[in-house]
Design a protein around this motif. Structure first.
Motif, PDB file in Angstrom:
ATOM      1  N   VAL A  37      -6.509  -3.085   2.784  1.00 13.56           N
ATOM      2  CA  VAL A  37      -7.224  -3.375   1.163  1.00 13.56           C
ATOM      3  C   VAL A  37      -6.297  -2.799   0.410  1.00 13.56           C
ATOM      4  N   PHE A  38      -6.679  -3.534  -0.426  1.00 15.43           N
ATOM      5  CA  PHE A  38      -6.403  -3.861  -1.768  1.00 15.43           C
ATOM      6  C   PHE A  38      -7.019  -3.242  -2.812  1.00 15.43           C
ATOM      7  N   GLY A  39      -8.082  -2.155  -2.502  1.00 11.64           N
ATOM      8  CA  GLY A  39      -9.077  -1.642  -3.993  1.00 11.64           C
ATOM      9  C   GLY A  39     -10.417  -1.244  -2.870  1.00 11.64           C
ATOM     10  N   PRO A  40     -10.760  -0.468  -3.335  1.00  9.85           N
ATOM     11  CA  PRO A  40     -12.319  -0.343  -3.594  1.00  9.85           C
ATOM     12  C   PRO A  40     -13.257  -1.383  -3.332  1.00  9.85           C
ATOM     13  N   LYS A  41     -13.452  -2.223  -4.198  1.00 12.60           N
ATOM     14  CA  LYS A  41     -14.294  -3.568  -3.721  1.00 12.60           C
ATOM     15  C   LYS A  41     -13.896  -4.555  -2.418  1.00 12.60           C
ATOM     16  N   GLU A  57     -17.058  -0.445 -10.430  1.00  9.30           N
ATOM     17  CA  GLU A  57     -15.649   0.606 -11.538  1.00  9.30           C
ATOM     18  C   GLU A  57     -15.792   1.978 -10.684  1.00  9.30           C
ATOM     19  N   TYR A  58     -14.106   2.239 -11.686  1.00  2.00           N
ATOM     20  CA  TYR A  58     -13.935   3.813 -11.576  1.00  2.00           C
ATOM     21  C   TYR A  58     -14.670   4.396 -12.705  1.00  2.00           C
ATOM     22  N   SER A  59     -15.815   5.434 -11.393  1.00  2.63           N
ATOM     23  CA  SER A  59     -17.018   6.376 -12.661  1.00  2.63           C
ATOM     24  C   SER A  59     -16.752   7.435 -13.126  1.00  2.63           C
TER      25      SER A  59
END
Length: 436
Positions: free
Chosen positions: A164-168, A225-227
């Protein structure tokens, strides 16, 4: 004179090592000795100011144990259980989550692997009656705490995890190779020619049983988004002999169980994450031998600490320590739990005052500049800013048996169980007198 006291190097008497308080410490090593694993664990947290100081009520707490091996090669189960209990039962309340997660690099279903601490039955180092392995501990904690507790297995991309390339993108591994919007976080060994190797940082994205998405590097991801929700990482290793080419294994090396080791350990038979970059093991070593340049294990972990994430707390469970093996005797029962915010300082102290006095193997000596253990501690300190100089490290040591702070007897000699395997005893004798 017995084999144990002569050839096997049984400690003859106890050396008293007193360290005066450090005037201007850069970090502190906290220790509790001579209690049960839960007693030692609870006392160490108390010495640090208590669980209310260490964690907040809404934190997501990730605990990374040793699970690749069993017996002394795994994190002591009773100490690990007591730590989870302390967090969950925090006096000022706890509404957060606790996650135990690890990549033990045992295929696509590590929870079923009898070559790991998840499924293999322990012969020692559980200290919970009737409990045989880490999987059973996870089941017990899940039953007690419901969806506040998560047990998660990270799996290499080569075994079926998603890159993956990020949490999305959901759960999987991020490769920091400069593609897909991910920054390039690389390190090379500086060796010219065919022995040149480079590696990249990798880290997991995972989802808890409550549905909380966690990016190991950047934190909790909520509503796109990062919370900024507090995310705490606890590195919780055991303490053991590893090998001639590595020496000791504990807090620093435990970071390899966070990273993706796709490609395997042999740089000459794969060993690569991508066409250009080796994984952390094949970058540092030639499978089960020294690599092109000493100390690269520590250097890559040091870069990881600076660019990805450094544990908020490192806890070493040293109830049993393996003198030449992570699963078999000879083992010493040293009855200790140690903790520090600095993994290098913790490993140095654990090696000097716990493992090395019992093993007497030069490869475990953190003051021997030829020791592979010393070499990787030095490079990790250089790359990360962690502390190798023990004159800048304060020590607070509590003796449960004497019920007092005691900094005048730092060396811990355990009762040694030598075992009956002649090959392991011969291995010990060989390593005992191996020049380095």
């Amino acid at each position: 004179m017995t084999l144990g006291s002569a050839a096997l190097g049984k400690p003859q008497g106890k050396a008293s090592v007193r360290r005066e308080p450090v005037a201007d410490p850069l970090c502190t090593v906290y220790r509790s000795v001579n209690g049960s694993p839960p007693e030692n664990l609870r006392k160490v947290i108390e010495l640090m100011g208590g669980i209310n100081i260490v964690f907040g009520e809404d934190d997501v707490v990730l605990i990374k144990p040793n699970a690749q091996w069993w017996n002394q090669g795994a994190t002591n189960l009773a100490a690990l259980s007591a730590f989870v209990d302390l967090i969950m039962e925090r006096p000022r309340g706890f509404r957060g989550e606790v996650v135990i997660a690890e990549n033990c690099h045992r295929g696509n279903s590590p929870w079923t692997s009898i070559d790991s601490g998840w499924a293999k039955g322990f012969q020692r180092n559980t200290d919970i009656p009737g409990m045989k392995n880490l999987a059973e501990l996870g089941q017990s904690l899940k039953k007690r705490y419901g969806n506040r507790f998560t047990l998660r297995h990270w799996i290499n991309v080569a075994y079926g995890a998603k890159r993956v390339f990020g949490p999305k993108d959901g759960a999987g591994y991020v490769y920091c190779d400069g593609t897909g919007g991910v920054p390039l976080l690389s390190f090379d060994n500086g060796v010219a020619g065919e022995r040149h190797r480079a590696t990249i940082m990798t880290y997991p994205v995972f989802v808890t049983d409550r549905g909380t998405v966690v990016d190991f590097k950047n934190g909790v991801w909520e509503k796109g988004e990062y919370s900024g929700r507090p995310f705490r990482f606890v590195n919780f290793p055991a303490l053991n002999h590893h090998s001639v080419f590595c020496g000791m294994t504990s807090a620093v090396k435990n970071y390899l169980g966070v990273t993706d080791l796709s490609g395997g350990s042999d740089p000459h038979q794969g060993g690569k994450l991508t066409s250009q970059y080796y994984n952390f093991h094949s970058f540092s070593f030639d499978k089960s031998d020294h690599g092109p340049r000493p100390g690269m294990l520590g250097a890559e972990v040091g870069v990881f600490l600076n660019t990805v994430r450094k544990a908020d707390l490192n806890i070493t469970a040293a109830e049993w320590v393996g003198l030449v093996s992570r699963v078999d005797p000879p083992v010493a029962r040293t009855r200790a739990v140690l903790a520090s915010t600095d993994p290098v300082a913790l490993d140095y102290h654990s090696g000097k005052y716990v493992l090395f006095p019992n093993s007497k193997l030069a490869i475990h000596d953190p003051d021997n500049v030829k020791s592979p253990f010393r070499q990787y501690l030095a490079t990790c300190a250089e790359k990360s800013g962690c502390v190798l100089d023990e004159s800048r490290v304060d020590v607070v040591s509590y003796d449960i048996g004497n019920k007092r702070i005691r900094n005048d007897d730092l060396v811990l000699y355990g009762d040694v169980e030598w075992g009956r395997d002649p090959m392991l005893l011969l291995k010990y004798i060989y390593l005992r007198f191996l020049p380095i």
